[in-house]
Scaffold this motif. Structure first.
Motif, PDB file in Angstrom:
ATOM      1  N   ASP A 178       2.865   9.784 -18.765  1.00 26.68           N
ATOM      2  CA  ASP A 178       3.944   9.144 -18.013  1.00 26.68           C
ATOM      3  C   ASP A 178       4.085   9.886 -16.692  1.00 26.68           C
ATOM      4  O   ASP A 178       3.869  11.094 -16.625  1.00 26.68           O
ATOM      5  CB  ASP A 178       5.273   9.221 -18.782  1.00 26.68           C
ATOM      6  CG  ASP A 178       5.256   8.333 -20.021  1.00 26.68           C
ATOM      7  OD1 ASP A 178       4.508   7.338 -20.026  1.00 26.68           O
ATOM      8  OD2 ASP A 178       5.980   8.663 -20.981  1.00 26.68           O
ATOM      9  N   GLY A 179       4.508   9.152 -15.660  1.00 20.25           N
ATOM     10  CA  GLY A 179       4.615   9.744 -14.316  1.00 20.25           C
ATOM     11  C   GLY A 179       3.219   9.914 -13.744  1.00 20.25           C
ATOM     12  O   GLY A 179       2.293   9.191 -14.115  1.00 20.25           O
ATOM     13  N   GLY A 180       3.058  10.895 -12.848  1.00 18.73           N
ATOM     14  CA  GLY A 180       1.735  11.204 -12.311  1.00 18.73           C
ATOM     15  C   GLY A 180       1.198  10.189 -11.312  1.00 18.73           C
ATOM     16  O   GLY A 180       0.010  10.218 -11.002  1.00 18.73           O
ATOM     17  N   GLU A 181       2.070   9.307 -10.780  1.00 14.38           N
ATOM     18  CA  GLU A 181       1.585   8.349  -9.788  1.00 14.38           C
ATOM     19  C   GLU A 181       1.211   9.079  -8.504  1.00 14.38           C
ATOM     20  O   GLU A 181       1.892  10.013  -8.083  1.00 14.38           O
ATOM     21  CB  GLU A 181       2.663   7.305  -9.449  1.00 14.38           C
ATOM     22  CG  GLU A 181       3.060   6.403 -10.595  1.00 14.38           C
ATOM     23  CD  GLU A 181       4.171   6.977 -11.455  1.00 14.38           C
ATOM     24  OE1 GLU A 181       4.568   8.142 -11.223  1.00 14.38           O
ATOM     25  OE2 GLU A 181       4.623   6.260 -12.368  1.00 14.38           O
ATOM     26  N   LEU A 182       0.124   8.654  -7.877  1.00 11.29           N
ATOM     27  CA  LEU A 182      -0.219   9.131  -6.539  1.00 11.29           C
ATOM     28  C   LEU A 182       0.556   8.245  -5.575  1.00 11.29           C
ATOM     29  O   LEU A 182       0.403   7.016  -5.590  1.00 11.29           O
ATOM     30  CB  LEU A 182      -1.732   9.011  -6.314  1.00 11.29           C
ATOM     31  CG  LEU A 182      -2.243   9.302  -4.905  1.00 11.29           C
ATOM     32  CD1 LEU A 182      -1.941  10.736  -4.485  1.00 11.29           C
ATOM     33  CD2 LEU A 182      -3.752   9.070  -4.840  1.00 11.29           C
ATOM     34  N   VAL A 183       1.416   8.865  -4.777  1.00 11.60           N
ATOM     35  CA  VAL A 183       2.246   8.096  -3.844  1.00 11.60           C
ATOM     36  C   VAL A 183       1.802   8.422  -2.430  1.00 11.60           C
ATOM     37  O   VAL A 183       1.737   9.594  -2.041  1.00 11.60           O
ATOM     38  CB  VAL A 183       3.746   8.434  -4.024  1.00 11.60           C
ATOM     39  CG1 VAL A 183       4.604   7.588  -3.076  1.00 11.60           C
ATOM     40  CG2 VAL A 183       4.175   8.209  -5.467  1.00 11.60           C
ATOM     41  N   ILE A 184       1.464   7.378  -1.686  1.00 15.78           N
ATOM     42  CA  ILE A 184       1.018   7.563  -0.304  1.00 15.78           C
ATOM     43  C   ILE A 184       2.135   7.078   0.604  1.00 15.78           C
ATOM     44  O   ILE A 184       2.501   5.899   0.582  1.00 15.78           O
ATOM     45  CB  ILE A 184      -0.308   6.821  -0.075  1.00 15.78           C
ATOM     46  CG1 ILE A 184      -1.357   7.428  -1.019  1.00 15.78           C
ATOM     47  CG2 ILE A 184      -0.753   6.943   1.389  1.00 15.78           C
ATOM     48  CD1 ILE A 184      -2.628   6.675  -1.122  1.00 15.78           C
ATOM     49  N   GLU A 185       2.713   8.022   1.362  1.00 16.56           N
ATOM     50  CA  GLU A 185       3.884   7.715   2.185  1.00 16.56           C
ATOM     51  C   GLU A 185       3.542   6.719   3.273  1.00 16.56           C
ATOM     52  O   GLU A 185       2.545   6.873   3.989  1.00 16.56           O
ATOM     53  CB  GLU A 185       4.407   9.004   2.829  1.00 16.56           C
ATOM     54  CG  GLU A 185       5.137   9.921   1.870  1.00 16.56           C
ATOM     55  CD  GLU A 185       6.563   9.452   1.610  1.00 16.56           C
ATOM     56  OE1 GLU A 185       7.195   8.922   2.543  1.00 16.56           O
ATOM     57  OE2 GLU A 185       7.020   9.615   0.465  1.00 16.56           O
ATOM     58  N   ASP A 186       4.388   5.717   3.385  1.00 14.22           N
ATOM     59  CA  ASP A 186       4.234   4.711   4.421  1.00 14.22           C
ATOM     60  C   ASP A 186       5.641   4.243   4.799  1.00 14.22           C
ATOM     61  O   ASP A 186       6.476   4.060   3.916  1.00 14.22           O
ATOM     62  CB  ASP A 186       3.411   3.532   3.860  1.00 14.22           C
ATOM     63  CG  ASP A 186       3.140   2.465   4.906  1.00 14.22           C
ATOM     64  OD1 ASP A 186       2.064   2.512   5.511  1.00 14.22           O
ATOM     65  OD2 ASP A 186       4.019   1.591   5.117  1.00 14.22           O
ATOM     66  N   PRO A 187       5.920   4.073   6.102  1.00 17.20           N
ATOM     67  CA  PRO A 187       7.269   3.706   6.503  1.00 17.20           C
ATOM     68  C   PRO A 187       7.725   2.360   5.926  1.00 17.20           C
ATOM     69  O   PRO A 187       8.901   2.140   5.696  1.00 17.20           O
ATOM     70  CB  PRO A 187       7.206   3.619   8.035  1.00 17.20           C
ATOM     71  CG  PRO A 187       5.853   4.038   8.435  1.00 17.20           C
ATOM     72  CD  PRO A 187       5.009   4.268   7.222  1.00 17.20           C
ATOM     73  N   PHE A 188       6.788   1.449   5.671  1.00 16.97           N
ATOM     74  CA  PHE A 188       7.157   0.127   5.164  1.00 16.97           C
ATOM     75  C   PHE A 188       7.313   0.154   3.645  1.00 16.97           C
ATOM     76  O   PHE A 188       8.368  -0.102   3.105  1.00 16.97           O
ATOM     77  CB  PHE A 188       6.105  -0.906   5.594  1.00 16.97           C
ATOM     78  CG  PHE A 188       6.373  -2.281   5.067  1.00 16.97           C
ATOM     79  CD1 PHE A 188       7.564  -2.943   5.380  1.00 16.97           C
ATOM     80  CD2 PHE A 188       5.445  -2.913   4.263  1.00 16.97           C
ATOM     81  CE1 PHE A 188       7.817  -4.213   4.882  1.00 16.97           C
ATOM     82  CE2 PHE A 188       5.693  -4.187   3.761  1.00 16.97           C
ATOM     83  CZ  PHE A 188       6.883  -4.835   4.071  1.00 16.97           C
ATOM     84  N   GLU A 189       6.248   0.493   2.953  1.00 20.52           N
ATOM     85  CA  GLU A 189       6.308   0.555   1.494  1.00 20.52           C
ATOM     86  C   GLU A 189       5.264   1.549   1.016  1.00 20.52           C
ATOM     87  O   GLU A 189       4.091   1.403   1.336  1.00 20.52           O
ATOM     88  CB  GLU A 189       6.028  -0.828   0.899  1.00 20.52           C
ATOM     89  CG  GLU A 189       6.312  -0.883  -0.575  1.00 20.52           C
ATOM     90  CD  GLU A 189       6.037  -2.257  -1.183  1.00 20.52           C
ATOM     91  OE1 GLU A 189       5.357  -3.068  -0.539  1.00 20.52           O
ATOM     92  OE2 GLU A 189       6.486  -2.474  -2.325  1.00 20.52           O
ATOM     93  N   SER A 190       5.687   2.568   0.275  1.00 17.03           N
ATOM     94  CA  SER A 190       4.753   3.588  -0.184  1.00 17.03           C
ATOM     95  C   SER A 190       4.143   3.161  -1.508  1.00 17.03           C
ATOM     96  O   SER A 190       4.851   3.078  -2.512  1.00 17.03           O
ATOM     97  CB  SER A 190       5.479   4.924  -0.351  1.00 17.03           C
ATOM     98  OG  SER A 190       6.090   5.276   0.874  1.00 17.03           O
ATOM     99  N   PRO A 191       2.839   2.887  -1.540  1.00 20.65           N
ATOM    100  CA  PRO A 191       2.233   2.487  -2.814  1.00 20.65           C
ATOM    101  C   PRO A 191       2.267   3.622  -3.834  1.00 20.65           C
ATOM    102  O   PRO A 191       2.142   4.789  -3.472  1.00 20.65           O
ATOM    103  CB  PRO A 191       0.794   2.133  -2.424  1.00 20.65           C
ATOM    104  CG  PRO A 191       0.558   2.738  -1.108  1.00 20.65           C
ATOM    105  CD  PRO A 191       1.887   2.933  -0.438  1.00 20.65           C
ATOM    106  N   ARG A 192       2.487   3.243  -5.091  1.00 25.08           N
ATOM    107  CA  ARG A 192       2.523   4.201  -6.211  1.00 25.08           C
ATOM    108  C   ARG A 192       1.354   3.853  -7.107  1.00 25.08           C
ATOM    109  O   ARG A 192       1.358   2.800  -7.735  1.00 25.08           O
ATOM    110  CB  ARG A 192       3.850   4.088  -6.968  1.00 25.08           C
ATOM    111  CG  ARG A 192       5.076   4.299  -6.072  1.00 25.08           C
ATOM    112  CD  ARG A 192       6.360   3.982  -6.824  1.00 25.08           C
ATOM    113  NE  ARG A 192       6.508   4.830  -7.980  1.00 25.08           N
ATOM    114  CZ  ARG A 192       6.975   6.088  -7.935  1.00 25.08           C
ATOM    115  NH1 ARG A 192       7.370   6.605  -6.796  1.00 25.08           N
ATOM    116  NH2 ARG A 192       7.059   6.805  -9.025  1.00 25.08           N
ATOM    117  N   LEU A 193       0.354   4.737  -7.155  1.00 24.52           N
ATOM    118  CA  LEU A 193      -0.914   4.334  -7.740  1.00 24.52           C
ATOM    119  C   LEU A 193      -1.286   5.124  -8.980  1.00 24.52           C
ATOM    120  O   LEU A 193      -1.163   6.358  -9.024  1.00 24.52           O
ATOM    121  CB  LEU A 193      -2.007   4.492  -6.679  1.00 24.52           C
ATOM    122  CG  LEU A 193      -1.715   3.616  -5.446  1.00 24.52           C
ATOM    123  CD1 LEU A 193      -2.109   4.315  -4.176  1.00 24.52           C
ATOM    124  CD2 LEU A 193      -2.414   2.289  -5.576  1.00 24.52           C
TER     125      LEU A 193
END
Ligand code: NI
Length: 228
Positions: A129-144
């Motif tokens: 559980d958890g462990g998403e790679l989050v790539i910061e973006d001003p519009f929407e940060s994908p959680r992968l």
């Protein structure tokens, strides 16, 4: 460009990698971090020179060699020898950070400019559980969170993090690619052109005049932009 590369490892390679890594001598992840990212980093990492690391590195590099979409998207000039990390228990997260622009390959001292960052997932999403790679973006940060054996390719320029793992373990390989084409925008154009060209060749055959002409255009753009 953010790209999901499917089945970079075969199920057999994945099983082999996981078996080797399960018995490997994991250590503190901060050894390869800079001063700033060491404050954010709380995970485990495999020592770069150990036998387990060398074995799985060879396996990953070999798999990349045959992955046509990886080549088309990354246009690799140099690949940093893959590293391996593990998140879980009390060493379970890596807060927002940027990757160093230049990495030195241990031993050879070769410099690799980190145009692209790669995360190859080695644990299945249901194993933690958890462990998403989050790539910061001003519009929407994908959680992968990708299936095991799949790889995410993302720009080395990003601020990113790994969310805390609250159950199980998240094991991954991560590394960087110096591309022959430094600009993300130019690389993206070549990737799109190549994809459309592949379709044209499939639908109209290799001898089609337009396919031959556009293949020429692709190579001429690559010749203009590449630093091989
Ligand atoms: Ni990073």
């Amino acid at each position: 460009m953010l790209l999901h590369l499917r089945q970079v490892l075969t199920p057999q390679e994945l099983a082999q990698a996981r078996e080797v890594l399960a018995a490997a001598p994991w250590g503190d992840g901060r050894v390869t971090a800079g001063v700033q990212s060491a404050l954010a980093k709380n995970n485990e990492q495999l020592p770069q020179g150990c036998e387990a690391s060398r074995n799985v590195q060879a396996l990953v590099l070999n798999a990349l060699q045959r992955h046509a979409m990886f080549f088309s998207a990354a246009l690799p000039r140099q690949i940093f020898p893959p590293l391996f990390n593990r998140y879980g228990g009390v060493t379970n997260a890596f807060a927002n950070h940027v990757d160093n622009a230049i990495r030195y390959v241990p031993g050879s001292g070769a410099r690799v400019r980190t145009d692209l960052s790669c995360t190859l997932f080695l644990s299945e999403p249901h194993e933690y559980d958890g462990g998403e790679l989050v790539i910061e973006d001003p519009f929407e940060s994908p959680r992968l969170k990708l299936p095991a054996g799949d790889m995410l390719l993302y720009p080395g320029t990003s601020v990113h993090r790994v969310e805390p793992v609250t159950r199980g373990q998240r094991i991954a390989s991560f590394f960087w690619v110096e591309s022959m084409v430094r600009s993300d925008e130019q690389r993206r154009l070549l990737f799109d052109l190549d994809a459309h060209l592949m379709r044209l060749r499939t639908e109209h055959g290799e001898a089609d005049a337009a396919a031959i002409g556009i293949t020429g255009t692709y190579h001429n753009l690559l010749r203009m932009w590449a630093n091989a």
